[in-house]
Motif scaffolding. Structure first.
Motif, PDB file in Angstrom:
ATOM      1  N   ARG A  29       0.837  -1.202   0.000  1.00 31.48           N
ATOM      2  CA  ARG A  29       0.000   0.000   0.000  1.00 31.48           C
ATOM      3  C   ARG A  29       0.875   1.256   0.000  1.00 31.48           C
ATOM      4  O   ARG A  29       0.570   2.240  -0.677  1.00 31.48           O
ATOM      5  N   THR A  30       1.956   1.224   0.761  1.00 30.83           N
ATOM      6  CA  THR A  30       2.880   2.363   0.786  1.00 30.83           C
ATOM      7  C   THR A  30       3.522   2.557  -0.590  1.00 30.83           C
ATOM      8  O   THR A  30       3.611   3.691  -1.093  1.00 30.83           O
ATOM      9  N   ARG A  31       3.954   1.470  -1.209  1.00 35.97           N
ATOM     10  CA  ARG A  31       4.548   1.539  -2.554  1.00 35.97           C
ATOM     11  C   ARG A  31       3.574   2.141  -3.566  1.00 35.97           C
ATOM     12  O   ARG A  31       3.948   2.987  -4.386  1.00 35.97           O
ATOM     13  N   ASP A  32       2.311   1.710  -3.499  1.00 37.95           N
ATOM     14  CA  ASP A  32       1.329   2.128  -4.505  1.00 37.95           C
ATOM     15  C   ASP A  32       0.818   3.553  -4.292  1.00 37.95           C
ATOM     16  O   ASP A  32       0.435   4.219  -5.250  1.00 37.95           O
ATOM     17  N   PHE A  33       0.822   4.034  -3.030  1.00 40.41           N
ATOM     18  CA  PHE A  33       0.112   5.292  -2.739  1.00 40.41           C
ATOM     19  C   PHE A  33       0.934   6.312  -1.947  1.00 40.41           C
ATOM     20  O   PHE A  33       0.371   7.220  -1.347  1.00 40.41           O
ATOM     21  N   TYR A  34       2.267   6.179  -1.941  1.00 46.59           N
ATOM     22  CA  TYR A  34       3.044   7.059  -1.056  1.00 46.59           C
ATOM     23  C   TYR A  34       2.847   8.535  -1.379  1.00 46.59           C
ATOM     24  O   TYR A  34       2.811   9.380  -0.483  1.00 46.59           O
ATOM     25  N   ARG A  35       2.685   8.887  -2.661  1.00 53.51           N
ATOM     26  CA  ARG A  35       2.449  10.301  -3.008  1.00 53.51           C
ATOM     27  C   ARG A  35       1.093  10.768  -2.489  1.00 53.51           C
ATOM     28  O   ARG A  35       0.950  11.893  -1.998  1.00 53.51           O
ATOM     29  N   ASP A  36       0.080   9.890  -2.593  1.00 56.06           N
ATOM     30  CA  ASP A  36      -1.257  10.237  -2.096  1.00 56.06           C
ATOM     31  C   ASP A  36      -1.261  10.375  -0.578  1.00 56.06           C
ATOM     32  O   ASP A  36      -1.930  11.250  -0.021  1.00 56.06           O
ATOM     33  N   PHE A  37      -0.527   9.489   0.109  1.00 61.32           N
ATOM     34  CA  PHE A  37      -0.401   9.629   1.560  1.00 61.32           C
ATOM     35  C   PHE A  37       0.212  10.984   1.903  1.00 61.32           C
ATOM     36  O   PHE A  37      -0.259  11.688   2.805  1.00 61.32           O
TER      37      PHE A  37
END
Length: 457
Positions: free
Chosen positions: A366-374
């Motif tokens: 999840r961190t890999r896929d969405f780190y910019r969104d986080f």
């Protein structure tokens, strides 16, 4: 195996929030209930007090005798358990009936009217709200919830009602086992891409879920979702949101810590709704919960009473300290859209105060896929403290750490990365105004101690 044939139930992965609700159902039915979990928790200790036999060592010899008869023992497992788990191997090779939690819930939706709440986020709060409204009404309900209701101190409600409120989990396509009478879909922002692979596959999974709603029932779906519903003939489709759709809110008033609004509905408008848990995001959650309750016979006064007396869910915008000097709360938010909504609600409630988040990212994928969104969601706040990633069921991925989020936080945001084990010392060394503990991992175990430290500053 028919429900009437079951004399014992064994849980492999007993301590999960959803699994424990099923355990309580069978405890209430008077059958032997036992199981394994990797680590003790307050939830497993409570289940033991209620009569469940739980052990914490992967050991076939510890399986109690009543759970060794394949003709009368149902084995329920969580998908997080690896296939090579010794106890799973024992049951599989022994020819036992082995079902996922979702399969058991699916059986219950064939014997009750299932009111199911699906979506990437918002489903725990919305289903718990609906269950509370209905349980307090003349309609009543059973409920299997994804969080501990503060009204009941449990994630399970039992009654003689024909209705059963269920949180429909899309992880591992679990919700495809259900046969809802009616369903709410709150959101379909892609998640669990370690399971689904692509956004398109994730949306297709929700489309298929809508085909499972029974004719004569209904779908209440949030406006503007990317997915396309595909219901059977005879299923009514309604839309909802904060301020548009068949069900929505009007005349919203947020003042001095209180929130009220009018509920607009194609069935009957209900004015003067007051939120018992006055958080801005709960206006929209409340619209969905009331829509489901109203479609199943709850009266205007029952909707008002249910919403006014709703106490919230543990770890869902959960205030642990709230006074004129300090605020500390815990929120299970672990997807970028959830964190965005949580941060937005914080900004609306505390316009002129410094807001700090301590965030424990959940899952490497999840961190890999969405780190910019986080990073974008967290950048609404004044200060962001990151801990290492909570792995849950995953192995580390090279190059995937909290540093990815840290490096993408917007300029002007105060930021730091610390080890989870150093959080308590860090809190002792700092002053905080409004502090929110974010994530679905185990950082919440520290929240009460954090609140105590801050309260005594």
């Amino acid at each position: 195996m028919e429900l009437k044939d079951i004399k014992s139930v064994y849980f492999v992965g007993a301590g999960g929030i959803g699994m424990s609700a099923i355990a309580r159902y069978f405890l209430h039915k008077g059958v032997t209930v036992a199981g394994y979990d990797r680590t003790p928790s307050e939830l497993t200790r409570q289940l033991e007090r209620e009569g469940m036999d739980i052990h914490y060592e992967e050991n076939v010899d510890l399986i109690p005798q009543p759970c060794r008869d394949k003709a009368t023992c149902l084995v329920i497992y969580t998908p997080a358990i690896p296939a090579e788990h010794k106890e799973m191997v024992f049951f599989r090779e022994g020819g036992f009936t082995i079902e996922k939690r979702a399969q058991v819930l699916g059986t219950l939706t064939r014997t009750h009217k299932g009111l199911c709440f699906a979506g990437t986020h918002g489903k725990t709060t919305t289903s718990t709200m609906c269950a509370h409204i209905m349980h307090e009404s003349h309609v009543d309900c059973n409920a299997f919830l994804g969080g501990i209701s503060k009204n009941y101190g449990t994630n399970y409600i039992l009654s003689e009602s024909d209705y059963i409120v269920i949180e429909a989990d899309e992880f591992d396509r679990s919700f495809h086992w259900l046969r809802p009478w009616m369903s709410v879909i709150t959101a379909t922002d892609p998640d669990h891409l370690d399971i689904y692979g692509t956004k398109e596959a994730y949306l297709e999974s929700f489309r298929h879920y809508t085909t499972l709603i029974q004719p004569g029932g209904a779908l209440v779906i949030h406006t503007g979702l990317e997915m396309k519903a595909d219901v059977q003939e005879g299923v009514k489709v309604y839309t909802y949101s904060l301020n548009e759709g068949d069900f929505h809110a009007e005349n919203i008033k947020i003042d001095n810590g209180e929130i009220s609004f009018d509920f607009v509905s194609p069935i009957e408008r209900v004015d003067g709704i007051v939120l018992g848990q006055p958080i801005p995001i709960n206006i929209e959650n409340g619209v969905a919960a009331m829509a489901m309750a109203q479609l199943n016979g709850c009266t205007p006064d029952e909707l008002r009473h249910g919403m006014a007396t709703y106490g919230g869910v543990d770890r869902r915008f959960d205030f642990r300290l709230k006074n004129s000097r300090h605020v500390v709360l815990s929120d299970y938010a672990h997807h970028p859209k959830e964190i965005f909504q949580s941060a937005k609600s914080m900004r609306e409630l505390y316009k002129d105060r410094k807001i700090t988040a301590i965030f424990q990212p959940h899952l490497y994928t999840r961190t890999r896929d969405f780190y910019r969104d986080f990073a974008d969601a967290l950048s609404q706040l004044d200060e962001v403290i990151l801990t290492e990633i909570y792995p849950a069921r995953e192995q580390p991925i090279p190059g995937v750490t909290s540093q990815l989020i840290y490096d993408n936080l917007k300029p002007g945001v105060e930021k730091a990365i610390i080890r989870k084990d150093d959080v308590i010392d860090y809190v002792k060394s700092r002053d905080f105004d409004v502090l929110i503990i974010l994530g679905a991992g185990d950082l919440d175990n520290y929240t009460d101690e954090i609140a105590h430290i801050i309260d005594n500053k």
